[in-house]
Design a protein around this motif. Structure first.
Motif, PDB file in Angstrom:
ATOM      1  N   ALA A 234      -5.834  -2.479 -10.872  1.00 26.78           N
ATOM      2  CA  ALA A 234      -6.429  -1.413 -10.066  1.00 26.78           C
ATOM      3  C   ALA A 234      -5.735  -1.388  -8.718  1.00 26.78           C
ATOM      4  N   ARG A 235      -5.565  -0.191  -8.175  1.00 28.99           N
ATOM      5  CA  ARG A 235      -4.950  -0.038  -6.856  1.00 28.99           C
ATOM      6  C   ARG A 235      -5.775   0.919  -6.007  1.00 28.99           C
ATOM      7  N   TRP A 236      -5.940   0.546  -4.750  1.00 27.30           N
ATOM      8  CA  TRP A 236      -6.638   1.402  -3.786  1.00 27.30           C
ATOM      9  C   TRP A 236      -5.666   1.753  -2.674  1.00 27.30           C
ATOM     10  N   ASN A 237      -5.530   3.039  -2.386  1.00 31.03           N
ATOM     11  CA  ASN A 237      -4.665   3.510  -1.313  1.00 31.03           C
ATOM     12  C   ASN A 237      -5.482   4.285  -0.282  1.00 31.03           C
ATOM     13  N   TRP A 238      -5.294   3.910   0.949  1.00 29.36           N
ATOM     14  CA  TRP A 238      -5.995   4.554   2.070  1.00 29.36           C
ATOM     15  C   TRP A 238      -4.943   5.211   2.952  1.00 29.36           C
ATOM     16  N   ALA A 239      -4.876   6.537   2.907  1.00 28.85           N
ATOM     17  CA  ALA A 239      -3.893   7.288   3.685  1.00 28.85           C
ATOM     18  C   ALA A 239      -4.451   7.571   5.070  1.00 28.85           C
ATOM     19  N   TRP A 240      -3.911   6.899   6.078  1.00 26.47           N
ATOM     20  CA  TRP A 240      -4.354   7.130   7.452  1.00 26.47           C
ATOM     21  C   TRP A 240      -3.857   8.465   7.987  1.00 26.47           C
ATOM     22  N   SER A 241      -2.676   8.859   7.518  1.00 27.13           N
ATOM     23  CA  SER A 241      -2.045  10.102   7.938  1.00 27.13           C
ATOM     24  C   SER A 241      -1.038  10.473   6.857  1.00 27.13           C
ATOM     25  N   PRO A 242      -0.353  11.623   6.939  1.00 34.59           N
ATOM     26  CA  PRO A 242       0.680  11.939   5.948  1.00 34.59           C
ATOM     27  C   PRO A 242       1.818  10.920   5.894  1.00 34.59           C
ATOM     28  N   SER A 243       1.940  10.064   6.918  1.00 31.43           N
ATOM     29  CA  SER A 243       3.049   9.109   6.962  1.00 31.43           C
ATOM     30  C   SER A 243       2.636   7.659   6.792  1.00 31.43           C
ATOM     31  N   TRP A 244       1.396   7.311   7.153  1.00 34.01           N
ATOM     32  CA  TRP A 244       0.976   5.905   7.119  1.00 34.01           C
ATOM     33  C   TRP A 244      -0.140   5.705   6.099  1.00 34.01           C
ATOM     34  N   MET A 245      -0.084   4.550   5.395  1.00 29.25           N
ATOM     35  CA  MET A 245      -1.165   4.230   4.477  1.00 29.25           C
ATOM     36  C   MET A 245      -1.231   2.723   4.236  1.00 29.25           C
ATOM     37  N   LEU A 246      -2.425   2.290   3.796  1.00 27.09           N
ATOM     38  CA  LEU A 246      -2.661   0.911   3.382  1.00 27.09           C
ATOM     39  C   LEU A 246      -2.813   0.914   1.863  1.00 27.09           C
ATOM     40  N   THR A 247      -2.015   0.102   1.175  1.00 22.96           N
ATOM     41  CA  THR A 247      -2.089   0.026  -0.279  1.00 22.96           C
ATOM     42  C   THR A 247      -2.454  -1.390  -0.698  1.00 22.96           C
ATOM     43  N   SER A 248      -3.460  -1.521  -1.538  1.00 26.45           N
ATOM     44  CA  SER A 248      -3.936  -2.829  -1.998  1.00 26.45           C
ATOM     45  C   SER A 248      -4.088  -2.804  -3.511  1.00 26.45           C
ATOM     46  N   SER A 249      -3.809  -3.927  -4.159  1.00 28.32           N
ATOM     47  CA  SER A 249      -3.885  -3.964  -5.617  1.00 28.32           C
ATOM     48  C   SER A 249      -4.473  -5.274  -6.105  1.00 28.32           C
ATOM     49  N   LEU A 271      -4.229 -14.060 -11.848  1.00 33.51           N
ATOM     50  CA  LEU A 271      -4.722 -12.970 -11.007  1.00 33.51           C
ATOM     51  C   LEU A 271      -3.781 -12.803  -9.818  1.00 33.51           C
ATOM     52  N   THR A 272      -3.389 -11.565  -9.552  1.00 31.12           N
ATOM     53  CA  THR A 272      -2.501 -11.258  -8.435  1.00 31.12           C
ATOM     54  C   THR A 272      -3.182 -10.241  -7.518  1.00 31.12           C
ATOM     55  N   VAL A 273      -3.207 -10.548  -6.228  1.00 32.35           N
ATOM     56  CA  VAL A 273      -3.814  -9.676  -5.223  1.00 32.35           C
ATOM     57  C   VAL A 273      -2.768  -9.397  -4.147  1.00 32.35           C
ATOM     58  N   SER A 274      -2.648  -8.150  -3.733  1.00 33.52           N
ATOM     59  CA  SER A 274      -1.684  -7.814  -2.680  1.00 33.52           C
ATOM     60  C   SER A 274      -2.227  -6.722  -1.792  1.00 33.52           C
ATOM     61  N   THR A 275      -1.714  -6.680  -0.558  1.00 39.54           N
ATOM     62  CA  THR A 275      -2.035  -5.595   0.371  1.00 39.54           C
ATOM     63  C   THR A 275      -0.861  -5.401   1.311  1.00 39.54           C
ATOM     64  N   ALA A 276      -0.554  -4.151   1.641  1.00 36.31           N
ATOM     65  CA  ALA A 276       0.605  -3.861   2.485  1.00 36.31           C
ATOM     66  C   ALA A 276       0.386  -2.559   3.227  1.00 36.31           C
ATOM     67  N   ILE A 277       1.011  -2.455   4.382  1.00 33.43           N
ATOM     68  CA  ILE A 277       1.048  -1.207   5.146  1.00 33.43           C
ATOM     69  C   ILE A 277       2.406  -0.558   4.890  1.00 33.43           C
TER      70      ILE A 277
END
Length: 281
Positions: A234-249, A271-277
């Motif tokens: 599963a992946r969750w993406n949070w788009a702060w703006s058209p250019s910036w986002m936080l992606t976590s999986s 189990l693998t967990v990741s998060t990145a800007i």
């Protein structure tokens, strides 16, 4: 936010199954590119019970001519149908030594990536101690994806050239639910799939030959080809703006078949967990 941006950010895959970005007609000469940095926590190698945390660099590029780069994968979209994606594919297989797996790079659509493996001292409880190093290799093959609906697609890829003899082959099959909206700025994506490997691939990563047994102290093991693993992600993406986002999986992978029975395997489920800007150019 373009259709490509939404789909690329929503793609989810396994450590071993990085999928291609979604294709999308783009103006000639245009591009979509994402770079980012974060952290990842996952198994030292597939089947290890030890967990390590690493830096997580991210790179994904899509060009109007169909060329794409997604983490350790690169290829070309040849189809122009809205339902079908196919083309040639290259993927870098990272080195594996007594310290585990390392030297990887992630894409926005990948669920497993790493930068540098933390070196571990060889010890009696390190099952890779005494096993031969598997050198990094470029694998070649192709991909084929089919959209059941705009939000659901079947994915597949076939790669050849893994292990030191360059004769390991792996087939990955999956299904993805893309870009499930949770409000105007949040997207959830789901992924499930299985992978198959030939005998030479499984012998390289999970087998123990007579010489390996003598050097490592592990019992001999003949790893057969066939079903290798299954994954859920599963992946969750949070788009702060058209250019910036936080992606976590979050992804769970379970070894199956002959690979699960290998004496190298300490824990069949990882189990693998990741998060990145990430920033979009």
């Amino acid at each position: 936010m373009t259709k490509f941006f939404a789909l690329a950010l929503a793609a989810v895959t396994s450590t071993a199954c990085a999928q291609t970005p979604a294709t999308n007609p783009m103006p000639d000469g245009s591009r979509d590119m994402y770079v980012g940095l974060g952290v990842i926590s996952g198994a030292r190698y597939q089947g290890s019970h030890e967990t390590e945390r690493k830096a997580l660099p991210v790179l994904q590029v899509q060009l109007s001519n169909g060329l794409f780069v997604s983490g350790m994968r690169a290829g070309v979209h040849l189809a122009r149908s809205p339902q079908l994606e196919f083309g040639p594919l290259l993927e870098w297989q990272p080195r594996r030594d007594a310290g585990g797996e390392g030297a990887q790079l992630g894409g926005i659509g990948n669920a497993r990536f790493s930068l540098v493996a933390m070196p571990l001292a060889a010890s009696s409880d390190n099952r890779l101690s005494g096993m031969p190093v598997i050198h990094g290799r470029m694998q070649g093959g192709g991909f084929l994806n089919y959209y059941l609906t705009p939000a659901w697609r079947l994915t597949s890829s076939l790669l050849y050239g893994a292990d030191n003899a360059r004769d390991g082959m792996k087939l990955e099959l999956g299904v993805q639910r893309l870009a499930l909206a949770l409000g105007p700025h949040h997207r959830i994506a789901l992924d499930a799939g299985v992978s198959f490997a030939n005998r030479r691939y499984n012998m390289a990563f999970f087998g123990v030959s007579e010489d390996d047994s003598y050097a490592s102290g592990l019992p001999m093991f003949d790893a057969a080809g066939g079903l290798k693993d299954a994954r859920l992600g599963a992946r969750w993406n949070w788009a702060w703006s058209p250019s910036w986002m936080l992606t976590s999986s979050l992804q769970a992978t379970r070894l199956l078949g002959s690979a699960r029975l290998s004496p190298l395997v300490e824990r069949p489920t990882n189990l693998t967990v990741s998060t990145a800007i990430a920033y979009r150019f």
